[in-house]
Design a protein around this motif. Structure first.
Motif, mmCIF file in Angstrom:
data_model
loop_
_atom_site.group_PDB
_atom_site.id
_atom_site.type_symbol
_atom_site.label_atom_id
_atom_site.label_comp_id
_atom_site.label_asym_id
_atom_site.label_seq_id
_atom_site.Cartn_x
_atom_site.Cartn_y
_atom_site.Cartn_z
ATOM 1 N N GLY A 54 0.772 -1.232 0.000
ATOM 2 C CA GLY A 54 0.000 0.000 0.000
ATOM 3 C C GLY A 54 0.805 1.284 0.000
ATOM 4 O O GLY A 54 0.267 2.333 0.328
ATOM 5 N N LEU A 55 2.068 1.240 -0.373
ATOM 6 C CA LEU A 55 2.877 2.453 -0.443
ATOM 7 C C LEU A 55 2.253 3.438 -1.421
ATOM 8 O O LEU A 55 1.870 3.073 -2.530
ATOM 9 C CB LEU A 55 4.300 2.114 -0.897
ATOM 10 C CG LEU A 55 5.211 3.278 -1.269
ATOM 11 C CD1 LEU A 55 5.474 4.164 -0.070
ATOM 12 C CD2 LEU A 55 6.511 2.752 -1.856
ATOM 13 N N ALA A 56 2.140 4.708 -1.005
ATOM 14 C CA ALA A 56 1.623 5.760 -1.883
ATOM 15 C C ALA A 56 2.601 6.926 -1.870
ATOM 16 O O ALA A 56 2.767 7.590 -0.852
ATOM 17 C CB ALA A 56 0.247 6.220 -1.427
ATOM 18 N N ILE A 57 3.251 7.159 -3.006
ATOM 19 C CA ILE A 57 4.146 8.297 -3.171
ATOM 20 C C ILE A 57 3.317 9.375 -3.856
ATOM 21 O O ILE A 57 2.847 9.189 -4.968
ATOM 22 C CB ILE A 57 5.374 7.927 -4.011
ATOM 23 C CG1 ILE A 57 6.153 6.816 -3.315
ATOM 24 C CG2 ILE A 57 6.239 9.150 -4.243
ATOM 25 C CD1 ILE A 57 7.266 6.228 -4.143
ATOM 26 N N VAL A 58 3.135 10.492 -3.172
ATOM 27 C CA VAL A 58 2.179 11.485 -3.637
ATOM 28 C C VAL A 58 2.744 12.358 -4.743
ATOM 29 O O VAL A 58 2.063 12.640 -5.718
ATOM 30 C CB VAL A 58 1.682 12.339 -2.455
ATOM 31 C CG1 VAL A 58 0.663 13.354 -2.915
ATOM 32 C CG2 VAL A 58 1.074 11.437 -1.394
ATOM 33 N N HIS A 59 3.982 12.798 -4.616
ATOM 34 C CA HIS A 59 4.585 13.677 -5.618
ATOM 35 C C HIS A 59 5.971 13.172 -5.985
ATOM 36 O O HIS A 59 6.636 12.535 -5.189
ATOM 37 C CB HIS A 59 4.713 15.103 -5.075
ATOM 38 C CG HIS A 59 3.417 15.720 -4.698
ATOM 39 N ND1 HIS A 59 2.495 16.137 -5.623
ATOM 40 C CD2 HIS A 59 2.873 15.969 -3.487
ATOM 41 C CE1 HIS A 59 1.446 16.626 -4.998
ATOM 42 N NE2 HIS A 59 1.646 16.538 -3.692
ATOM 43 N N VAL A 60 6.397 13.507 -7.182
ATOM 44 C CA VAL A 60 7.747 13.169 -7.608
ATOM 45 C C VAL A 60 8.688 14.222 -7.043
ATOM 46 O O VAL A 60 8.433 15.413 -7.111
ATOM 47 C CB VAL A 60 7.847 13.138 -9.150
ATOM 48 C CG1 VAL A 60 9.272 12.934 -9.592
ATOM 49 C CG2 VAL A 60 6.961 12.042 -9.699
ATOM 50 N N GLY A 61 9.759 13.773 -6.452
ATOM 51 C CA GLY A 61 10.751 14.648 -5.850
ATOM 52 C C GLY A 61 11.588 13.831 -4.889
ATOM 53 O O GLY A 61 11.413 12.625 -4.764
ATOM 54 N N THR A 62 12.481 14.473 -4.193
ATOM 55 C CA THR A 62 13.436 13.785 -3.345
ATOM 56 C C THR A 62 12.753 13.045 -2.201
ATOM 57 O O THR A 62 12.030 13.642 -1.414
ATOM 58 C CB THR A 62 14.432 14.785 -2.760
ATOM 59 O OG1 THR A 62 14.984 15.543 -3.833
ATOM 60 C CG2 THR A 62 15.538 14.078 -2.018
ATOM 61 N N ILE A 63 12.989 11.739 -2.133
ATOM 62 C CA ILE A 63 12.572 10.913 -1.005
ATOM 63 C C ILE A 63 13.742 9.990 -0.699
ATOM 64 O O ILE A 63 14.218 9.285 -1.576
ATOM 65 C CB ILE A 63 11.314 10.089 -1.329
ATOM 66 C CG1 ILE A 63 10.122 11.005 -1.592
ATOM 67 C CG2 ILE A 63 11.007 9.118 -0.192
ATOM 68 C CD1 ILE A 63 8.881 10.281 -2.067
ATOM 69 N N VAL A 64 14.208 10.018 0.551
ATOM 70 C CA VAL A 64 15.329 9.185 0.955
ATOM 71 C C VAL A 64 14.878 8.314 2.125
ATOM 72 O O VAL A 64 14.383 8.821 3.124
ATOM 73 C CB VAL A 64 16.542 10.046 1.386
ATOM 74 C CG1 VAL A 64 17.689 9.168 1.836
ATOM 75 C CG2 VAL A 64 16.977 10.956 0.251
ATOM 76 N N VAL A 65 15.047 6.998 1.965
ATOM 77 C CA VAL A 65 14.644 6.048 3.000
ATOM 78 C C VAL A 65 15.815 5.105 3.264
ATOM 79 O O VAL A 65 16.398 4.561 2.331
ATOM 80 C CB VAL A 65 13.403 5.235 2.562
ATOM 81 C CG1 VAL A 65 12.993 4.257 3.640
ATOM 82 C CG2 VAL A 65 12.241 6.157 2.209
ATOM 83 N N SER A 66 16.127 4.907 4.526
ATOM 84 C CA SER A 66 17.192 3.991 4.910
ATOM 85 C C SER A 66 16.764 2.552 4.653
ATOM 86 O O SER A 66 15.597 2.197 4.857
ATOM 87 C CB SER A 66 17.511 4.163 6.396
ATOM 88 O OG SER A 66 18.355 3.132 6.844
#
Length: 175
Positions: free
Chosen positions: A60-72
């Motif tokens: 169910g991951l929802a990425i709302v906008h394109v842009g910088t997202i950093v996850v460990s």
């Protein structure tokens, strides 16, 4: 269908297919396919300015906008996480404070939020824009915001996800 939705759908498929071949298919051919898929996933991450490793997010991951997202890669994030642009979920390497966040189910992470260290975020938490979360909110069912983060409301993310699910049931995109 918008370009943004196509881009996210392509990424979601790549992420889940890579996870499937990495975790479930252990034949020689499966291992080769998994390596190719991991390379493709890394290329997509670079293209979209996302650092989202496999086996971190549940369904169910929802990425709302394109842009910088950093996850460990050490973080563990539960079901139905909605994450916005300029978000950083990172690990800490400072002695007894080393570790990465564990995030529960139905968590809304606002734009610019920073989560780091061995913290626990409970279910149904809404994290406000530009919040810096460096301590645990394990009980859940609350809204948190600020620098450093504190509880601002006892209302969690239920209303956000209710509205999203209602709009999806009506055939609308939830951007």
């Amino acid at each position: 269908m918008s370009k943004l939705f196509d881009r996210r759908l392509k990424f979601y498929r790549s992420l889940r297919l890579t996870e499937y071949y990495t975790n479930c298919i252990h034949s020689k051919l499966g291992c080769v396919i998994a390596k190719i898929l991991r390379l493709r996933h890394r290329i997509l991450c670079d293209r979209f300015a996302w650092t989202i490793p496999i086996n971190v997010f549940d369904e169910g991951l929802a990425i709302v906008h394109v842009g910088t997202i950093v996850v460990s890669g050490k973080a563990k994030i539960g079901k139905y996480c909605r994450i916005h642009v300029c978000t950083n979920i990172g690990s800490s390497l400072l002695g007894e404070l080393s570790g990465a966040p564990t995030v529960g189910d139905f968590v809304y992470i606002g734009p610019g939020a920073k989560l780091y260290g061995p913290i626990v975020i409970g279910d149904h938490v809404a994290i406000g824009a530009n919040a810096v979360v460096n301590k645990s909110f394990a009980k859940g069912n609350c809204s948190i915001a600020g620098i450093p983060c504190k509880v601002i409301s006892k209302k969690g993310s239920d209303l956000i996800f209710k509205n999203i699910l209602n709009s999806q049931n009506k055939g609308l995109l939830s951007d």
